[in-house]
Design an enzyme around this catalytic site. Structure first.
Site, mmCIF file in Angstrom:
data_model
loop_
_atom_site.group_PDB
_atom_site.id
_atom_site.type_symbol
_atom_site.label_atom_id
_atom_site.label_comp_id
_atom_site.label_asym_id
_atom_site.label_seq_id
_atom_site.Cartn_x
_atom_site.Cartn_y
_atom_site.Cartn_z
ATOM 1 N N GLU A 176 -14.221 -0.651 7.235
ATOM 2 C CA GLU A 176 -14.168 0.666 6.602
ATOM 3 C C GLU A 176 -15.474 0.889 5.843
ATOM 4 O O GLU A 176 -16.014 -0.045 5.247
ATOM 5 C CB GLU A 176 -12.967 0.701 5.642
ATOM 6 C CG GLU A 176 -12.633 2.064 5.090
ATOM 7 C CD GLU A 176 -11.336 2.042 4.270
ATOM 8 O OE1 GLU A 176 -10.275 1.678 4.822
ATOM 9 O OE2 GLU A 176 -11.408 2.366 3.079
ATOM 10 N N TYR A 216 0.837 -1.210 0.000
ATOM 11 C CA TYR A 216 0.000 0.000 0.000
ATOM 12 C C TYR A 216 0.866 1.253 0.000
ATOM 13 O O TYR A 216 0.570 2.235 -0.683
ATOM 14 C CB TYR A 216 -0.947 -0.001 1.207
ATOM 15 C CG TYR A 216 -1.702 1.305 1.364
ATOM 16 C CD1 TYR A 216 -2.619 1.721 0.391
ATOM 17 C CD2 TYR A 216 -1.493 2.133 2.464
ATOM 18 C CE1 TYR A 216 -3.307 2.923 0.515
ATOM 19 C CE2 TYR A 216 -2.180 3.332 2.604
ATOM 20 C CZ TYR A 216 -3.083 3.720 1.625
ATOM 21 O OH TYR A 216 -3.765 4.916 1.755
ATOM 22 N N ARG A 272 -11.132 13.515 1.847
ATOM 23 C CA ARG A 272 -12.067 12.698 2.643
ATOM 24 C C ARG A 272 -13.443 12.577 1.999
ATOM 25 O O ARG A 272 -14.199 11.655 2.291
ATOM 26 C CB ARG A 272 -12.209 13.282 4.043
ATOM 27 C CG ARG A 272 -10.919 13.304 4.849
ATOM 28 C CD ARG A 272 -10.431 11.929 5.202
ATOM 29 N NE ARG A 272 -9.167 11.968 5.948
ATOM 30 C CZ ARG A 272 -8.489 10.882 6.326
ATOM 31 N NH1 ARG A 272 -8.956 9.679 6.035
ATOM 32 N NH2 ARG A 272 -7.365 11.001 6.977
HETATM 33 C C1 3EB Z 1 -7.353 6.241 6.165
HETATM 34 O O1 3EB Z 1 -8.146 7.003 6.704
HETATM 35 C C2 3EB Z 1 -7.907 4.886 5.829
HETATM 36 O O2 3EB Z 1 -5.457 5.497 -0.008
HETATM 37 O O3 3EB Z 1 -7.114 6.156 -1.269
HETATM 38 C C3 3EB Z 1 -9.245 5.611 3.202
HETATM 39 C C4 3EB Z 1 -9.670 6.198 2.012
HETATM 40 C C5 3EB Z 1 -7.981 5.082 3.285
HETATM 41 C C6 3EB Z 1 -8.826 6.242 0.896
HETATM 42 C C7 3EB Z 1 -6.650 5.787 -0.177
HETATM 43 C C8 3EB Z 1 -7.151 5.123 2.160
HETATM 44 C C9 3EB Z 1 -7.552 5.710 0.988
HETATM 45 O O4 3EB Z 1 -6.174 6.535 5.938
HETATM 46 C C10 3EB Z 1 -7.488 4.399 4.513
#
Ligand code: 3EB
Length: 341
Positions: free
Chosen positions: A335, A153, A227
């Site tokens: 999630e 990742y 977000r």
């Molecule tokens: C976080 O809050 C959880 O890498 O595109 C959430 C939404 C998360 C998108 C991304 C990763 C991604 O970090 C992980």
């Protein structure tokens, strides 16, 4: 249980973008009827067959559906949609919106695969005249495994960031849209996306550090996403919610406690939506009334309790999909993501 056929927001009536979600067997017939009006179809829980040869972009996301048979998600438009395919990239446009997907078997360098994917995707949006990225769904094979000494990742994040930087330089951050990045089975990196003629309005969460400002402990390059994204007025101000986990500040909380993580995720979603007030001053979006709420669960044994806790609250108009997926932090167990139309 009946699955709601269609969600349309007042504003969306102008454009008539539709989202249908339901059992793949039943909705497949609709797909046929709507030939020429489908922007993107995603089948969850089927075989890992990647992009299928169809009249519209149609991709298989092979993660298991936790409560049963394969599900289909269909984005449609009343306007005739032109469909294109270029190698492992398929997309459709109706003159106002562009939806597409790229699915390609990964090599031994996920950073290079992510970079190429984003380079191709951002170049496509530029070329076709839909520069306003609204949403990206990333499905990353073996997301928590180590490659060249670094979690995949984190390497994916480096490649994605390089793709944005190559295209936008110093202003890259302004172009980060709502996104999710979760694990998938099979060997293809699957990236689906939605874009418009105009930019969306990208929003951050007051309870969370912006992902693109995460400290270096989360990897050499921070994740390139916002977000949430409010699509332009011409899309009826649909809200795309990014993957939202039990992250407060930048830290994972409720380690080892799936229901605690679910509650924290819902609190995070609420905090994001709190800012989402319409002109009347009333909240326009509520997670229990989303058009589609997708829940990713790392361990199937946590699924029944998570589903029960969510199902109690969801309005019957909300389509819910539960998928088994590894999440981008090894300590995240659940999630949420979705779209409010
Ligand atoms: C976080 O809050 C959880 O890498 O595109 C959430 C939404 C998360 C998108 C991304 C990763 C991604 O970090 C992980």
């Amino acid at each position: 249980m009946m699955t709601p056929a269609l969600q349309t927001s007042p504003g969306a009536r102008e454009t008539g973008l539709t989202l249908r979600v339901g059992p793949a067997g039943r909705l497949a017939a609709e797909l046929d009827k709507e030939r020429g009006r489908v922007l993107l179809a995603v089948r969850y829980g089927g075989p890992a067959s990647g992009l299928r040869d169809a009249d519209h972009p149609f991709v298989d996301v092979p993660n298991s559906v936790l409560d049963g048979a394969p599900q289909l998600e269909i984005w449609g438009t009343p306007a005739p949609a032109a469909r294109f395919r270029r190698g492992e990239l398929a997309w459709a446009e109706d003159g106002r919106v562009l939806f597409g997907c790229r699915s390609r078997r990964v090599g031994d360098d996920i950073e290079a695969d992510a970079f190429e994917t984003y380079r191709e995707l951002l170049a496509l949006l530029d070329e076709r005249g839909y520069p306003g990225l609204q949403r990206v769904w990333n499905y990353v094979p073996q997301i928590n495994e180590t490659q060249r000494g670094v979690e995949r990742y984190k390497r994916f994040n480096v490649g994605r960031a390089r793709g944005f930087e190559e295209r936008f330089g110093e202003t890259a951050e302004q172009h980060f849209s709502a996104a999710s990045a979760v694990g998938t089975v099979g060997e293809a990196l699957i990236v689906c996306f939605a874009a418009g003629r105009e930019p969306g309005t990208h929003v951050e969460n007051p309870r969370q550090v912006s992902a693109h400002r995460y400290p270096p402990e989360y990897g050499p390059k921070s994740p390139s996403f916002a977000r949430g994204t409010f699509a332009p007025a011409s899309w009826g101000r649909a809200l795309f919610l990014s993957g939202t986990g039990s992250v407060v500040g930048h830290e994972t909380v409720h380690r080892g406690d799936p229901l605690g993580q679910l509650e924290e995720s819902l609190t995070n979603v609420d905090a994001l939506l709190e800012g989402a007030v319409g002109r009347s001053g009333r909240r326009r979006h509520d997670v229990v009334r989303f058009g589609l709420l997708k829940t990713y669960v790392r361990s199937p044994e946590h699924f029944p309790a998570i589903r029960d806790a969510l199902a109690r609250r969801l309005d019957p108009s909300t389509s819910a999909i539960y998928l088994k997926a590894d999440l981008c932090r090894a300590d995240l167990l659940v999630e949420l993501e979705g779209v409010s139309l």
